[in-house]
Write an enzyme that holds these catalytic residues in place. Structure first.
Site: not given
Lengths: 433, 433
Positions: B130, B200, B225-226, B392
Site C-alpha cells: 500500500f 502491516d 477501520y477495515k 475488488r
C-alpha cells in the site's frame, strides 16, 4: 465601593455576546473555568456526529468519502480556523495531534535551516513551555544533530537571537501562567537574527486574536479541544507561511499528503500546498465534532469576532483578579499571572501564600466539589518560592458571564474562609489533575 | 450440478456464526463487499458515542480523563486487539494512524539496526505494498541514509535476505490482490539473515488469524477501520515484541508516551513498555467507536473466534470464486487473487479479459448501483497485461452470508450479460474510487 453581584448582573445584561452561550450544553450548577483544558460541548455536536455515524457511515458507507465530502474536511475546517488566526484560505489544515503537527513543522524548519544556514544548530524554547513541545523538540534535536536550549525567563530570549539560532519555538500563551508573548515583535527580532519561528497556538486559537500574516510568522500549530471546543482529543491544526510551504517535504509522508493519493503511485510526491501536512486517514468522528466547535467561535463574527471575544475576555479576567484580591487577598490568595491584560491570554492563575502552598491541590478539589471547575498545576517542589503550585482558571467568553465570575470568587472565598480544603477527601490526588 | 440459491440458504441456516450479523446496522438492499476498505456500522456504536459526547464530555467534562477512564483507552482497546493477533496484554496500543505507527516502528527498527549492525542499510518491501507504507519508508530511508528496495514478485524476496538487509517491511495481506504472505516462514528467514521484520496487519487484523508471538515477529501495525469496524479514520494500532520495546525510543515523543505525563517534567522519559508508542492526546470520539468495532469481532470468541471466522471467510471466498467462474467466466471474468485459499486474505479480486479491461471501472459502478458494493483499483496503464484493472471484493464473515455471495455473483452476471456498464453515468470517475 466593592463590586456587587448586581453590578455583574447588569454587565451580563449589557453584554453584546451574551446570546452565544445558548450554543452550548452546560451541566447545571457548574461554573466551568477549564475551557483552556477541554472546551465544553456545543449543542450542535451530538446531532452532527449522529448524522456522520448513522447516515454517512451507516447508510452511505464508503461512498461518503465523495458524497459527504469527507476527503475535503481537513481543508474545509482548516479554512474556518484560518479566519481565527489571520491565515488565508488554503493555508491551514486540520490533522493528527498538536504534538505530531509540531514534529512536522519543526522538522521542516530545521530542514530549511540545514539548507540555508547549516551552521545554525540551536533550537530555543522556554523551560515552562508545555512538555510535549519540549519532548518533540528533543527528538528532532537528536535527529538533526541540533541542541535544544531552554530559557527560564522571557527576558532571556533576546540574548538567544544570534547566529547560532536555527529555530525559536514558543507557545504564544503559556499553559501554566497565561503569559502572552508579543508574537509580531519576537518574530521580527528572530527573523532579523536569521532564525525561523514556530508558534504553538494551543492556548491562543479561539482565545486571543492572532494575525499570523501581520506577524510574518513562519510556522504555527494549535489544538482543537481547548478554546475551539472540538471535543476530547479533537484533531489539531498546522499552518505554514506560503513562502515556505513548497520548499520542503515534511517527514510524516502519509498518503493523504500526496499530490494525487488516489493514483496509488509508488513514489511520494507531496501535495503542492498545506495539504502535504496531512498524513494518514483522519479520525472522521472527531473531525466532524471539531467543526461544530470551531463554528461556535465563528458565531461571534457578526458581533466583532475575536476582537469582541478578547474585549470580553479581558473584562472577565480583570473582574476575576479584582474580586479575588478584594475578597480573598487577606486569606492568602496571590495573582500568579501577569497583571497587565496585554501580557495575558484568556486565563488567570492564582497561587496561595507560602504557608498555604501545600493546600493548593485541595483548594482546587474543594472548588470542584462546589461546581467551580478549574485545575491545579504543580509547582517545582525544589523551589516553590520561584515556581509555586498554581490554581488555574480559564475564561471562555463564549459561555461565561460576569455573574459566573462573581460566584466563582465567592466560592473560593468560602472554601478558604471555612477551610473546606481540610476535608480529607480533597487531598486525594487522581491521575489527571 | 450447479450451486443453487437454495444450497446457499441451507448453508446460511447451518452457519454457526449467523447470529453475529445482528450486531450491525446494514442498509437495506445492500450487499457490502467493501469491509476491507471501511467496515460497517456496529449497532452499539451510536449509543456509545452518544454516551461519550453527552455524559462523559458534556456533563463530566475534564473529570472524564479519570472517571470515565479516557486515559486508559489506548491500552484497554489495545489489549482487546491483542487477542486477535496473538499478542499479550500490555503489548499493543491504539494510537494515531497506520502511517504514523509505521513511522514509529520502522524508525525504531532502523535505529536498532544502526546500533547492532550499522552496515545494514537496506529496507526491502514490495512495489505492490500500500503506497502510504512506501511513502513512510522513503522518508525514513532518507533520514537514516538507507535505501528502499522494492521487489516486483513475492519470489524475489528470499534473494533480498542478505547481510545488507536492515528491515523487511511487508503487508501480510496485499491490499490489491489479497495475496497473503507466510508470516512465520518469512520472519524466520529474515531473522536468520540478521534482519528485522515490520508487518502491516491492515488487511489481517479481524480478517485472518494472526499469531505474532508464534511467528516471533518484531514489529506490527494495523488499521482500525477495515475488518475491525472502528468507523471512518478510526485510530490504528502498534505492537512491538517485548524483546525490543525498551531498547529504543520512538521519534514521535509526545507527552502521553512519557513515563509520567502528568508530572509535566521537562525531559522526555519514555514509558517502560508499549505506551511509549502513544504520542499526543487521542481522538476520543473515534477511539470510543473503535472499541465497539473491535467488540464485534471478539463476539465470535464463543464460536471459535478468528479460526471460526477464517473457516467461514474461506468458505465464502471459495463459493464466490466458484460461482463467478461458473456464471461469468464466459463473459470475460478472470480470477486475479491466488486460487489457493491459504495464500489469500479475506478478499477476492477479479479482472476482466483484455478487451473488457477498460470497462472495469464502469462494471464496479453498475454493481454499486445494484447495491453490490465492491471497489475498483486501477492497473498499470503501461502494462495492463501484467497489472490489470481490478474489481475488488472483501468478504467479512461477521455480516455476510452465502446467499449474499450468490446474489452478488448474479448481479455481476446481469451487469455483464446486459452490458449495463455501457450506461454513460457509470464511466464517470469520482475522486475516491
Amino acid at each position: 465601593m466593592p463590586i456587587t453581584r448586581q453590578d455583574c448582573e447588569v454587565r451580563d445584561q449589557q453584554d453584546p455576546l451574551r446570546e452565544l452561550k445558548s450554543q452550548f450544553d452546560l451541566p447545571p450548577g457548574v461554573i466551568y473555568l477549564d475551557g483552556n483544558s477541554l472546551g465544553v460541548l456545543p449543542r450542535a455536536t451530538l446531532g452532527r456526529v449522529q448524522e456522520v455515524i448513522q447516515r454517512e457511515w451507516g447508510q452511505d458507507l464508503i461512498k461518503s468519502w465523495n458524497t459527504a465530502g469527507w476527503i475535503d474536511l481537513p481543508g474545509r475546517i482548516g479554512d474556518k480556523i484560518a479566519r481565527l488566526v489571520g491565515a488565508r484560505p488554503g493555508e491551514l489544515i486540520v490533522a493528527d495531534s498538536t504534538s505530531l503537527n509540531l514534529y512536522k513543522v519543526l522538522s521542516t524548519a530545521l530542514s530549511l535551516q540545514q539548507q540555508d544556514a547549516p551552521q545554525r544548530k540551536l533550537i530555543v524554547s522556554e523551560r515552562s513551555n508545555f512538555p510535549t513541545d519540549l519532548y518533540i523538540a528533543q527528538s528532532l534535536a537528536e535527529q538533526f544533530g541540533a541542541r535544544l536550549h531552554l530559557v527560564d525567563r522571557v527576558e532571556d530570549i533576546p540574548a538567544c537571537l544570534n547566529q547560532e539560532l536555527a529555530v525559536l519555538m514558543l507557545t504564544e500563551v503559556n499553559y501554566r501562567t497565561g503569559y502572552k508573548h508579543e508574537m509580531a515583535t519576537l518574530t521580527q527580532a528572530a527573523h532579523a537574527a536569521g532564525a525561523l519561528v514556530v508558534w504553538d497556538l494551543a492556548h491562543s486559537a479561539g482565545a486571543v486574536p492572532v494575525d499570523l500574516h501581520a506577524a510574518e510568522a513562519d510556522f504555527a500549530i494549535g489544538c482543537g479541544y481547548k478554546y475551539l471546543n472540538g471535543g476530547p482529543g479533537a484533531p489539531a491544526f498546522a499552518w505554514v507561511h506560503p513562502r515556505h510551504v513548497a520548499r520542503a517535504k515534511q517527514p510524516l509522508s502519509g498518503w493523504l499528503g500526496h499530490a494525487a493519493p488516489f493514483q496509488f503511485t509508488t513514489d511520494y510526491q507531496p501535495a503542492a500546498g498545506i495539504k502535504r501536512y496531512i498524513c494518514g486517514t483522519p479520525a472522521l468522528l472527531s473531525l466532524a465534532a471539531l467543526e461544530c466547535g470551531v463554528d461556535t467561535v465563528l458565531a461571534a463574527e457578526p458581533q466583532g469576532g475575536m476582537a469582541a471575544l478578547r474585549t470580553k475576555s479581558i473584562a472577565l479576567t480583570e473582574l476575576f483578579i479584582a474580586l479575588a484580591e478584594a475578597r480573598c487577598g487577606h486569606l492568602g490568595v496571590l495573582l500568579a499571572s501577569p497583571r497587565d491584560a496585554r501580557q495575558r491570554g484568556s486565563q488567570v492563575c492564582l497561587s496561595l501564600q507560602p504557608e498555604l502552598q501545600e493546600a493548593s491541590y485541595a483548594v482546587v478539589q474543594a472548588l470542584i466539589a462546589r461546581g467551580v471547575i478549574g485545575d491545579f498545576r504543580a509547582g517545582n517542589p525544589a523551589d516553590l518560592a520561584a515556581t509555586p503550585h498554581i490554581l488555574r482558571f480559564g475564561f471562555t467568553p463564549l459561555y461565561l458571564g460576569f455573574v459566573d465570575v462573581f460566584d466563582a470568587v465567592e466560592h473560593l472565598f468560602q472554601v478558604l474562609q471555612r477551610e473546606e480544603w481540610k476535608t480529607p477527601q480533597f487531598a486525594q490526588k487522581g491521575q489527571v489533575t
